[in-house]
Scaffold this motif. Structure first.
Motif, PDB file in Angstrom:
ATOM      1  N   ALA A 128       1.405  -1.423   0.186  1.00 54.06           N
ATOM      2  CA  ALA A 128       0.234   0.258   0.070  1.00 54.06           C
ATOM      3  C   ALA A 128       0.665   1.184   0.015  1.00 54.06           C
ATOM      4  O   ALA A 128       2.107   1.006   0.632  1.00 54.06           O
ATOM      5  CB  ALA A 128      -1.103   0.416   0.776  1.00 54.06           C
ATOM      6  N   PHE A 129       0.597   2.740  -0.895  1.00 55.86           N
ATOM      7  CA  PHE A 129       1.362   3.350  -0.803  1.00 55.86           C
ATOM      8  C   PHE A 129       0.209   4.276  -0.235  1.00 55.86           C
ATOM      9  O   PHE A 129      -0.626   4.648  -0.739  1.00 55.86           O
ATOM     10  CB  PHE A 129       0.841   3.769  -2.513  1.00 55.86           C
ATOM     11  CG  PHE A 129       1.923   5.205  -2.096  1.00 55.86           C
ATOM     12  CD1 PHE A 129       3.614   5.764  -1.765  1.00 55.86           C
ATOM     13  CD2 PHE A 129       1.648   6.533  -3.122  1.00 55.86           C
ATOM     14  CE1 PHE A 129       4.361   6.681  -2.370  1.00 55.86           C
ATOM     15  CE2 PHE A 129       2.406   7.438  -3.053  1.00 55.86           C
ATOM     16  CZ  PHE A 129       3.627   7.538  -2.533  1.00 55.86           C
ATOM     17  N   ASN A 130       0.900   5.475   1.175  1.00 59.72           N
ATOM     18  CA  ASN A 130      -0.592   6.455   1.296  1.00 59.72           C
ATOM     19  C   ASN A 130       0.615   7.578   1.459  1.00 59.72           C
ATOM     20  O   ASN A 130       1.228   8.171   2.293  1.00 59.72           O
ATOM     21  CB  ASN A 130      -0.256   5.820   2.445  1.00 59.72           C
ATOM     22  CG  ASN A 130      -0.948   6.932   3.257  1.00 59.72           C
ATOM     23  OD1 ASN A 130      -1.175   7.834   3.369  1.00 59.72           O
ATOM     24  ND2 ASN A 130      -1.598   6.060   4.245  1.00 59.72           N
ATOM     25  N   PRO A 131      -0.052   8.746   0.047  1.00 57.94           N
ATOM     26  CA  PRO A 131       1.021  10.022   0.410  1.00 57.94           C
ATOM     27  C   PRO A 131       0.838  10.322   1.194  1.00 57.94           C
ATOM     28  O   PRO A 131       1.476  11.740   1.125  1.00 57.94           O
ATOM     29  CB  PRO A 131       0.880   9.776  -1.607  1.00 57.94           C
ATOM     30  CG  PRO A 131      -0.724   9.549  -1.703  1.00 57.94           C
ATOM     31  CD  PRO A 131      -0.533   7.883  -0.767  1.00 57.94           C
ATOM     32  N   ASN A 132      -0.031  10.652   2.133  1.00 58.58           N
ATOM     33  CA  ASN A 132      -0.395  11.765   2.992  1.00 58.58           C
ATOM     34  C   ASN A 132      -0.117  11.195   4.469  1.00 58.58           C
ATOM     35  O   ASN A 132       0.350  12.395   4.959  1.00 58.58           O
ATOM     36  CB  ASN A 132      -1.840  11.950   3.440  1.00 58.58           C
ATOM     37  CG  ASN A 132      -2.473  12.564   2.005  1.00 58.58           C
ATOM     38  OD1 ASN A 132      -2.092  13.241   1.071  1.00 58.58           O
ATOM     39  ND2 ASN A 132      -3.722  12.024   1.626  1.00 58.58           N
ATOM     40  N   ALA A 133       0.328   9.840   4.332  1.00 56.75           N
ATOM     41  CA  ALA A 133       1.101   9.988   6.067  1.00 56.75           C
ATOM     42  C   ALA A 133       2.914   9.900   6.324  1.00 56.75           C
ATOM     43  O   ALA A 133       3.476  10.749   4.985  1.00 56.75           O
ATOM     44  CB  ALA A 133       1.501   8.337   5.438  1.00 56.75           C
ATOM     45  N   ASN A 134       3.052  10.409   7.331  1.00 58.27           N
ATOM     46  CA  ASN A 134       4.255  11.146   7.779  1.00 58.27           C
ATOM     47  C   ASN A 134       5.162  10.382   7.156  1.00 58.27           C
ATOM     48  O   ASN A 134       4.811   9.139   7.387  1.00 58.27           O
ATOM     49  CB  ASN A 134       4.487  11.583   8.923  1.00 58.27           C
ATOM     50  CG  ASN A 134       3.248  13.034   9.499  1.00 58.27           C
ATOM     51  OD1 ASN A 134       3.730  13.067   8.637  1.00 58.27           O
ATOM     52  ND2 ASN A 134       2.939  12.778  10.757  1.00 58.27           N
ATOM     53  N   ILE A 135       6.518  10.431   7.202  1.00 56.25           N
ATOM     54  CA  ILE A 135       7.420   9.810   6.664  1.00 56.25           C
ATOM     55  C   ILE A 135       9.080  10.150   8.128  1.00 56.25           C
ATOM     56  O   ILE A 135       9.033  11.038   8.586  1.00 56.25           O
ATOM     57  CB  ILE A 135       8.143   9.643   4.981  1.00 56.25           C
ATOM     58  CG1 ILE A 135       9.246  11.529   5.003  1.00 56.25           C
ATOM     59  CG2 ILE A 135       7.194   9.043   4.684  1.00 56.25           C
ATOM     60  CD1 ILE A 135       9.348  11.645   3.679  1.00 56.25           C
ATOM     61  N   THR A 136       9.426   8.811   7.648  1.00 56.26           N
ATOM     62  CA  THR A 136      10.706   9.063   8.949  1.00 56.26           C
ATOM     63  C   THR A 136      12.104   9.807   7.901  1.00 56.26           C
ATOM     64  O   THR A 136      11.891   9.383   6.690  1.00 56.26           O
ATOM     65  CB  THR A 136      11.560   7.625   9.145  1.00 56.26           C
ATOM     66  OG1 THR A 136      11.558   6.792   8.577  1.00 56.26           O
ATOM     67  CG2 THR A 136       9.858   7.599  10.140  1.00 56.26           C
ATOM     68  N   ARG A 137      12.878   9.874   8.974  1.00 56.89           N
ATOM     69  CA  ARG A 137      14.679  10.437   8.423  1.00 56.89           C
ATOM     70  C   ARG A 137      14.966   8.966   7.673  1.00 56.89           C
ATOM     71  O   ARG A 137      15.231   9.380   5.913  1.00 56.89           O
ATOM     72  CB  ARG A 137      15.213  10.493   9.885  1.00 56.89           C
ATOM     73  CG  ARG A 137      16.200  10.523   8.858  1.00 56.89           C
ATOM     74  CD  ARG A 137      17.209  10.992   9.944  1.00 56.89           C
ATOM     75  NE  ARG A 137      17.649   9.852  10.374  1.00 56.89           N
ATOM     76  CZ  ARG A 137      18.728  10.371  11.836  1.00 56.89           C
ATOM     77  NH1 ARG A 137      19.683  10.995  12.016  1.00 56.89           N
ATOM     78  NH2 ARG A 137      18.887   8.469  12.441  1.00 56.89           N
ATOM     79  N   ALA A 138      14.999   7.728   7.912  1.00 58.63           N
ATOM     80  CA  ALA A 138      15.580   6.961   7.274  1.00 58.63           C
ATOM     81  C   ALA A 138      14.688   6.629   5.848  1.00 58.63           C
ATOM     82  O   ALA A 138      14.915   6.404   4.346  1.00 58.63           O
ATOM     83  CB  ALA A 138      15.249   5.367   8.019  1.00 58.63           C
ATOM     84  N   GLN A 139      13.279   6.841   5.615  1.00 60.70           N
ATOM     85  CA  GLN A 139      12.613   6.428   4.359  1.00 60.70           C
ATOM     86  C   GLN A 139      12.684   7.435   3.532  1.00 60.70           C
ATOM     87  O   GLN A 139      13.098   7.408   2.096  1.00 60.70           O
ATOM     88  CB  GLN A 139      10.993   6.531   4.472  1.00 60.70           C
ATOM     89  CG  GLN A 139      10.478   5.049   5.647  1.00 60.70           C
ATOM     90  CD  GLN A 139       9.407   5.101   6.246  1.00 60.70           C
ATOM     91  OE1 GLN A 139       8.808   6.788   7.008  1.00 60.70           O
ATOM     92  NE2 GLN A 139       8.238   4.372   6.358  1.00 60.70           N
ATOM     93  N   LEU A 140      13.040   9.250   3.952  1.00 63.73           N
ATOM     94  CA  LEU A 140      13.691  10.169   2.907  1.00 63.73           C
ATOM     95  C   LEU A 140      14.769   9.995   3.091  1.00 63.73           C
ATOM     96  O   LEU A 140      15.072  10.136   1.345  1.00 63.73           O
ATOM     97  CB  LEU A 140      13.243  11.050   3.938  1.00 63.73           C
ATOM     98  CG  LEU A 140      13.454  12.581   3.159  1.00 63.73           C
ATOM     99  CD1 LEU A 140      12.811  12.634   1.886  1.00 63.73           C
ATOM    100  CD2 LEU A 140      13.643  13.629   3.960  1.00 63.73           C
ATOM    101  N   ALA A 141      15.796   9.638   3.296  1.00 61.19           N
ATOM    102  CA  ALA A 141      17.322   8.964   3.267  1.00 61.19           C
ATOM    103  C   ALA A 141      17.277   7.489   1.724  1.00 61.19           C
ATOM    104  O   ALA A 141      17.746   7.978   0.990  1.00 61.19           O
ATOM    105  CB  ALA A 141      18.083   8.078   3.846  1.00 61.19           C
TER     106      ALA A 141
END
Length: 70
Positions: A19-32
């Motif tokens: 599932a892809f949730n474009p409105n969810a917050n992301i973590t530093r790990a995910q952004l990296a």
């Protein structure tokens, strides 16, 4: 411009459990991981951080960005 669906199709983001949730917050790990994939950086940095264990899945992504001064 990339839409959320296009970034998933391009392999930049993968979602969670299919599932892809474009409105969810992301973590530093995910952004990296997103930045490394988007910029085509090889995730094999050598930088280390006290709060990112070398065994954590995001370590190589975060280290690669740090090595690239991002």
């Amino acid at each position: 411009m990339l839409s959320p669906a296009n970034t998933q199709q391009a392999g930049i983001v993968a979602g969670s459990n299919g599932a892809f949730n474009p409105n969810a917050n992301i973590t530093r790990a995910q952004l990296a991981k997103i930045l490394v994939r988007a910029f085509g950086i090889t995730p094999n940095g050598t930088s280390t951080f006290q709060n990112v264990p070398i065994t954590h899945w995001s370590h190589d992504y975060i280290a690669a960005l740090a090595d690239a001064s991002i």
